[in-house]
Design a protein around this motif. Sequence first.
Motif, PDB file in Angstrom:
ATOM      1  N   LEU A  22       7.824 -26.854 -27.308  1.00 59.55           N
ATOM      2  CA  LEU A  22       8.272 -25.373 -27.166  1.00 59.55           C
ATOM      3  C   LEU A  22       8.367 -24.963 -25.908  1.00 59.55           C
ATOM      4  CD1 LEU A  22       5.267 -24.264 -29.736  1.00 59.55           C
ATOM      5  CD2 LEU A  22       7.774 -24.792 -30.251  1.00 59.55           C
ATOM      6  N   LYS A  23       9.035 -25.732 -25.123  1.00 59.07           N
ATOM      7  CA  LYS A  23       9.472 -25.409 -23.551  1.00 59.07           C
ATOM      8  C   LYS A  23      10.979 -25.064 -23.719  1.00 59.07           C
ATOM      9  CE  LYS A  23       5.703 -28.297 -21.614  1.00 59.07           C
ATOM     10  NZ  LYS A  23       5.531 -29.240 -20.856  1.00 59.07           N
ATOM     11  N   SER A  24      11.328 -24.211 -23.092  1.00 58.92           N
ATOM     12  CA  SER A  24      12.692 -23.839 -23.161  1.00 58.92           C
ATOM     13  C   SER A  24      13.518 -24.369 -22.351  1.00 58.92           C
ATOM     14  CB  SER A  24      12.930 -22.312 -22.802  1.00 58.92           C
ATOM     15  OG  SER A  24      12.268 -21.708 -21.420  1.00 58.92           O
ATOM     16  N   ASP A  25      12.729 -25.087 -21.297  1.00 56.03           N
ATOM     17  CA  ASP A  25      13.510 -25.930 -20.451  1.00 56.03           C
ATOM     18  C   ASP A  25      14.054 -27.289 -21.077  1.00 56.03           C
ATOM     19  OD1 ASP A  25      11.777 -25.327 -17.383  1.00 56.03           O
ATOM     20  OD2 ASP A  25      13.245 -24.084 -18.519  1.00 56.03           O
ATOM     21  N   GLU A  26      13.586 -27.595 -22.176  1.00 57.61           N
ATOM     22  CA  GLU A  26      13.780 -28.833 -22.739  1.00 57.61           C
ATOM     23  C   GLU A  26      15.141 -28.620 -23.700  1.00 57.61           C
ATOM     24  OE1 GLU A  26      10.973 -30.914 -21.361  1.00 57.61           O
ATOM     25  OE2 GLU A  26      12.330 -31.742 -22.794  1.00 57.61           O
ATOM     26  N   TYR A  27      15.647 -27.560 -23.777  1.00 61.29           N
ATOM     27  CA  TYR A  27      16.700 -27.206 -24.784  1.00 61.29           C
ATOM     28  C   TYR A  27      18.122 -27.072 -23.921  1.00 61.29           C
ATOM     29  CZ  TYR A  27      13.150 -27.017 -28.395  1.00 61.29           C
ATOM     30  OH  TYR A  27      12.253 -27.393 -29.108  1.00 61.29           O
ATOM     31  N   ASP A  28      19.075 -27.577 -24.675  1.00 62.79           N
ATOM     32  CA  ASP A  28      20.441 -27.698 -23.996  1.00 62.79           C
ATOM     33  C   ASP A  28      21.424 -26.624 -24.714  1.00 62.79           C
ATOM     34  OD1 ASP A  28      19.487 -31.065 -24.953  1.00 62.79           O
ATOM     35  OD2 ASP A  28      20.178 -30.394 -22.637  1.00 62.79           O
ATOM     36  N   TYR A  29      21.304 -26.156 -25.719  1.00 66.50           N
ATOM     37  CA  TYR A  29      22.176 -25.155 -26.283  1.00 66.50           C
ATOM     38  C   TYR A  29      21.402 -24.085 -27.134  1.00 66.50           C
ATOM     39  CZ  TYR A  29      25.385 -29.286 -25.905  1.00 66.50           C
ATOM     40  OH  TYR A  29      25.874 -30.230 -25.339  1.00 66.50           O
ATOM     41  N   TRP A  30      22.078 -22.724 -26.866  1.00 71.50           N
ATOM     42  CA  TRP A  30      21.143 -21.585 -27.216  1.00 71.50           C
ATOM     43  C   TRP A  30      22.096 -20.775 -28.083  1.00 71.50           C
ATOM     44  CZ3 TRP A  30      15.952 -20.536 -26.338  1.00 71.50           C
ATOM     45  CH2 TRP A  30      15.493 -21.441 -25.410  1.00 71.50           C
ATOM     46  N   GLY A  31      21.731 -19.931 -29.150  1.00 71.66           N
ATOM     47  CA  GLY A  31      22.242 -19.043 -29.784  1.00 71.66           C
ATOM     48  C   GLY A  31      22.115 -17.670 -28.947  1.00 71.66           C
ATOM     49  N   GLN A  32      22.794 -16.807 -29.580  1.00 68.58           N
ATOM     50  CA  GLN A  32      22.994 -15.457 -28.948  1.00 68.58           C
ATOM     51  C   GLN A  32      21.635 -14.386 -29.334  1.00 68.58           C
ATOM     52  OE1 GLN A  32      25.074 -14.308 -26.381  1.00 68.58           O
ATOM     53  NE2 GLN A  32      25.527 -16.571 -26.486  1.00 68.58           N
ATOM     54  N   GLY A  33      21.104 -14.726 -30.238  1.00 75.05           N
ATOM     55  CA  GLY A  33      19.924 -14.131 -30.932  1.00 75.05           C
ATOM     56  C   GLY A  33      20.277 -13.303 -32.005  1.00 75.05           C
ATOM     57  N   THR A  34      19.130 -13.108 -32.622  1.00 69.08           N
ATOM     58  CA  THR A  34      19.141 -12.103 -33.803  1.00 69.08           C
ATOM     59  C   THR A  34      17.836 -11.109 -33.611  1.00 69.08           C
ATOM     60  OG1 THR A  34      19.356 -11.650 -36.280  1.00 69.08           O
ATOM     61  CG2 THR A  34      17.893 -13.396 -35.322  1.00 69.08           C
ATOM     62  N   GLN A  35      18.044  -9.887 -33.892  1.00 72.71           N
ATOM     63  CA  GLN A  35      16.862  -8.657 -33.717  1.00 72.71           C
ATOM     64  C   GLN A  35      16.001  -8.898 -34.987  1.00 72.71           C
ATOM     65  OE1 GLN A  35      15.878  -6.674 -30.963  1.00 72.71           O
ATOM     66  NE2 GLN A  35      14.269  -6.554 -32.087  1.00 72.71           N
ATOM     67  N   VAL A  36      14.567  -9.009 -34.920  1.00 68.01           N
ATOM     68  CA  VAL A  36      13.743  -8.499 -35.849  1.00 68.01           C
ATOM     69  C   VAL A  36      12.979  -7.450 -35.119  1.00 68.01           C
ATOM     70  CG1 VAL A  36      11.888  -9.536 -36.901  1.00 68.01           C
ATOM     71  CG2 VAL A  36      13.819 -11.238 -36.454  1.00 68.01           C
ATOM     72  N   THR A  37      12.834  -6.524 -36.209  1.00 70.81           N
ATOM     73  CA  THR A  37      11.959  -5.160 -35.892  1.00 70.81           C
ATOM     74  C   THR A  37      10.922  -5.279 -37.358  1.00 70.81           C
ATOM     75  OG1 THR A  37      13.556  -4.374 -34.777  1.00 70.81           O
ATOM     76  CG2 THR A  37      11.835  -3.012 -35.491  1.00 70.81           C
ATOM     77  N   VAL A  38       9.694  -5.182 -36.650  1.00 65.91           N
ATOM     78  CA  VAL A  38       8.671  -5.039 -37.682  1.00 65.91           C
ATOM     79  C   VAL A  38       8.008  -3.666 -37.657  1.00 65.91           C
ATOM     80  CG1 VAL A  38       6.484  -5.953 -38.626  1.00 65.91           C
ATOM     81  CG2 VAL A  38       8.180  -7.546 -37.612  1.00 65.91           C
ATOM     82  N   SER A  39       8.150  -2.721 -38.485  1.00 65.98           N
ATOM     83  CA  SER A  39       7.793  -1.362 -38.374  1.00 65.98           C
ATOM     84  C   SER A  39       7.679  -0.668 -39.890  1.00 65.98           C
ATOM     85  CB  SER A  39       8.657  -0.738 -37.430  1.00 65.98           C
ATOM     86  OG  SER A  39       8.477   0.849 -37.398  1.00 65.98           O
ATOM     87  N   SER A  40       6.718   0.274 -40.042  1.00 67.60           N
ATOM     88  CA  SER A  40       6.773   1.136 -41.352  1.00 67.60           C
ATOM     89  C   SER A  40       7.589   2.114 -40.894  1.00 67.60           C
ATOM     90  CB  SER A  40       5.349   1.421 -41.472  1.00 67.60           C
ATOM     91  OG  SER A  40       4.595   1.897 -40.413  1.00 67.60           O
TER      92      SER A  40
END
Length: 125
Positions: free
Chosen positions: A107-125
């Motif tokens: 679970l260390k980010s330094d170990e990873y070679d390729y990344w996506g751009q991300g997707t937003q998750v919002t938890v709210s009522s």
Amino acid sequence: QERLVESGGDLVQPGGSLRLSCAGPTHRFERYTMGWFRQAPGKQREGIACISASDGTTNYANSVRGRFTISRDDSKNATYLQMNSVKPEDTAVYFCAADASGWPCLLKSDEYDYWGQGTQVTVSS
């Protein structure tokens, strides 16, 4: 350069569920360890789940263990994150990442070679 694309982020109520998807890498996907990370505003990026290439071994951060499940479908070059019993503190941008070394699952980010751009998750009522 491999491209990863996340999808599935949304606004969800506390206690609800959501499934994130990640497409890619497209070449020899089965050789990559895949991970999910998240970053909340003002906080460092956090590794939350990973699944190894060799035997599908999984690893989870304590913050999500028992609530989130990572899985992969090598036939579709896809990785998933099933999020159950979500909490407001799960609000973040979620990223998938690919580790070409394949094993072990860290679970260390330094170990990873390729990344996506991300997707937003919002938890709210």
